[in-house]
Design an enzyme around this catalytic site. Structure first.
Site, PDB file in Angstrom:
ATOM      1  N   SER A  24       0.861  -1.170   0.000  1.00 16.53           N
ATOM      2  CA  SER A  24       0.000   0.000   0.000  1.00 16.53           C
ATOM      3  C   SER A  24       0.904   1.229   0.000  1.00 16.53           C
ATOM      4  CB  SER A  24      -0.890  -0.004   1.237  1.00 16.53           C
ATOM      5  OG  SER A  24      -0.072   0.200   2.363  1.00 16.53           O
ATOM      6  N   LYS A  25       0.261   2.378   0.038  1.00 14.84           N
ATOM      7  CA  LYS A  25       0.997   3.624  -0.050  1.00 14.84           C
ATOM      8  C   LYS A  25       2.117   3.706   0.995  1.00 14.84           C
ATOM      9  CE  LYS A  25      -0.579   7.987  -1.685  1.00 14.84           C
ATOM     10  NZ  LYS A  25      -1.669   8.883  -1.825  1.00 14.84           N
ATOM     11  N   ARG A  26       1.803   3.254   2.187  1.00 16.74           N
ATOM     12  CA  ARG A  26       2.802   3.407   3.254  1.00 16.74           C
ATOM     13  C   ARG A  26       4.024   2.516   3.045  1.00 16.74           C
ATOM     14  NH1 ARG A  26       1.906  -0.822   7.227  1.00 16.74           N
ATOM     15  NH2 ARG A  26       0.020  -1.638   6.283  1.00 16.74           N
ATOM     16  N   HIS A  27       3.902   1.481   2.191  1.00 13.78           N
ATOM     17  CA  HIS A  27       5.064   0.635   1.887  1.00 13.78           C
ATOM     18  C   HIS A  27       5.837   1.142   0.661  1.00 13.78           C
ATOM     19  CE1 HIS A  27       2.195  -2.517   3.533  1.00 13.78           C
ATOM     20  NE2 HIS A  27       3.200  -2.565   4.361  1.00 13.78           N
ATOM     21  N   GLY A  28       5.290   2.104  -0.043  1.00 12.13           N
ATOM     22  CA  GLY A  28       5.991   2.572  -1.244  1.00 12.13           C
ATOM     23  C   GLY A  28       5.202   2.348  -2.515  1.00 12.13           C
TER      24      GLY A  28
END
Ligand code: GLU
Length: 478
Positions: free
Chosen positions: A239-243
């Site tokens: 997801s966004k928080r992982h890149g």
């Protein structure tokens, strides 16, 4: 039959790293097998699609070097054709109009739930006489075979099989007359002569429906390859928080396209224990059938490491375009590809990203330094260094333009060090701060060489003035 494969993004957002990986695998597999790539923008959901997203996808693909051989084609342009094929299925008795209302469908599902059966459309409109359905709002449903099974030999996942009684009668056309994803994909894949459907494994559940549909329509079945999805280091779907941000964000962060491609390929695919690949190598070696089946973990640190390796291994002229892009972004002057090519070798070893390289070149490209690292001055300058610094300045002044080379610069430094009984670090650091504003730069002789005599002398003078003013102010205030 010649290989034809497609990348079929829905333009509902930017091209994120997972989408880029699908596009990359289509590209590489096609290149390695003499095939053709097609870009099809699946914009049938007009509410959620936007031109901005289309542009971002095209730009992301361009930057990664994944331009398709054909397209972009827009799925919405084939709207009439999708509807015509659905009508043909009705005429041939393979599809029917369903007039069930939302309330009726809800009640049916509720009843199934109470009986402990998996909720699914029970096909009650299959047998309604057509004259009972013509004037009512309706959807078109496909008559899915209710017995038997469907299976295919997935090029990545191996044999996959679904019992037909797990599938219900799929909606092909909605009540607002818009074709659904499964209908549009099947018709377009056929019309575009697609021989390989390569996509994320989140589409596996659509495949049995698409196979039934294409068989009813009399189409040839393509090969299927469903890629494992990317996961973050905590094991959750990326997801966004992982890149899982736009690939263009990776560009802004200073990654090279070739490093991103290399990294994405190595997630799940290997060739011996080789880590580092050029695009040409990948375009020759890649084979989707050798992808692993397990989910892969995206690790930004590893990508950063690989990026540094690619920066180091590149020829300077291969980096000028990307460096220019970053200079422009930072609002720095661009001396042109030839000068940049001569500067780049001095920064390749030290830069993990191109954004970092652009920052490091700043002191060379600007006329005047924007500021000095005050803390560094406090640490590395003291008034007793003023005489040796002035002596250095005078001796450098005496070098003529021909002597502005590493050997003469070095002997000038050494003579000052000897006369003043100083160690190199004592002299080099304040010089570096005067010339670059910071304590980080290429080797001190290289730094002088790159700046040239005039700029070096000017900056030394400005630096010395600044240092002594600062030192004076600090003694007064203590
Ligand atoms: N448009 C679909 C998506 O973005 C892909 C469909 C497909 O590859 O069949 O997920």
């Amino acid at each position: 039959m010649a290989l034809r494969t497609r990348f079929a993004p829905s333009p509902t957002g930017f091209l994120h790293i997972g989408g880029a990986r699908t596009a990359l695998f289509c590209h590489l597999h096609a290149r390695a097998h003499g095939g053709t790539t097609i870009l099809r923008i699946e914009d049938t959901d007009l509410q959620r699609s936007s031109q901005e997203a289309v542009d971002a996808i095209l730009e992301g693909m361009r930057w990664l070097g994944l331009q398709p051989d054909e397209g972009p084609f827009f799925q919405s342009d084939n709207h009439q054709r999708h509807l015509a094929e659905a009508r043909r299925l009705i005429d041939e008795g393979r599809a029917y109009r369903c007039v069930c209302t939302v309330a009726e469908l809800d009640a049916m599902r509720e009843e199934q739930r109470q009986k402990g059966i998996k909720p699914r459309y029970d096909g009650r409109c299959r047998h309604r006489p057509p004259d009972q359905t013509t004037d009512l709002p309706s959807v078109i449903r496909f008559k899915t075979p209710s017995t038997g099974h469907v299976s295919w030999n997935d090029l990545i996942q191996g044999e996959i099989r679904f019992d037909n009684n797990e599938l219900d009668d799929l909606v092909l056309v909605r009540s607002d007359n818009s074709p659904t994803y499964n209908l549009a994909v099947v018709v377009d894949d056929h019309d575009m002569d697609i021989t390989l459907v390569l996509r994320g494994e989140d589409h596996i559940s659509n495949t049995p429906r698409q196979i039934h549909l294409l068989e009813a329509l009399g189409y040839r079945r393509p090969d299927y390859a469903h890629m494992p999805l990317l996961h973050g280091s905590d094991g959750a779907k990326l997801s966004k928080r992982h890149g899982a941000v736009s690939v263009l964000q990776y560009r802004e962060d200073g990654f090279l396209a070739v490093a991103v491609n290399n990294y994405l390929v190595r997630l799940g695919w290997s060739h011996g224990d080789q880590e580092f690949f050029t695009m040409t190598e990948l375009e020759n070696l890649f084979d989707v059938t050798r992808l692993g089946r397990s989910a892969t973990i995206f690790n930004r640190e590893k990508l950063l490491w690989l990026n540094g390796q690619h920066i180091r291994a590149s020829q300077p002229h291969e980096l000028t375009h990307e460096l220019s892009w970053h200079l422009e972004r930072l609002g720095l002057p661009n001396p042109g590809p030839e000068t940049l090519s001569s500067i780049i070798p001095h920064f390749q070893e030290r830069s993990k990203t191109m954004a970092e390289m652009a920052e490091k070149c700043r002191f060379l490209l600007v006329d005047d330094l924007p500021s000095y690292d005050q803390e560094a001055i406090r640490r590395h300058y003291a008034p007793d260094l003023h005489p040796p610094l002035e002596a250095l300045q005078q001796r450098l002044q005496q070098l003529n333009d021909h002597s502005w080379n590493p050997a003469h610069i070095e002997s000038t430094f050494k003579s000052v060090l000897a006369d003043h009984h100083l160690k190199m670090g004592k002299l080099a650091q304040p010089v570096r701060i005067a010339l670059t504003g910071t304590t980080v730069s290429p080797g001190i002789y290289e730094t002088l060489l790159l700046l040239g005599k005039n700029k070096t002398l000017l900056r030394l003078q400005q630096g010395l003035d600044h240092f002594s003013t600062l030192a004076r102010q600090e003694t007064q205030s203590t």
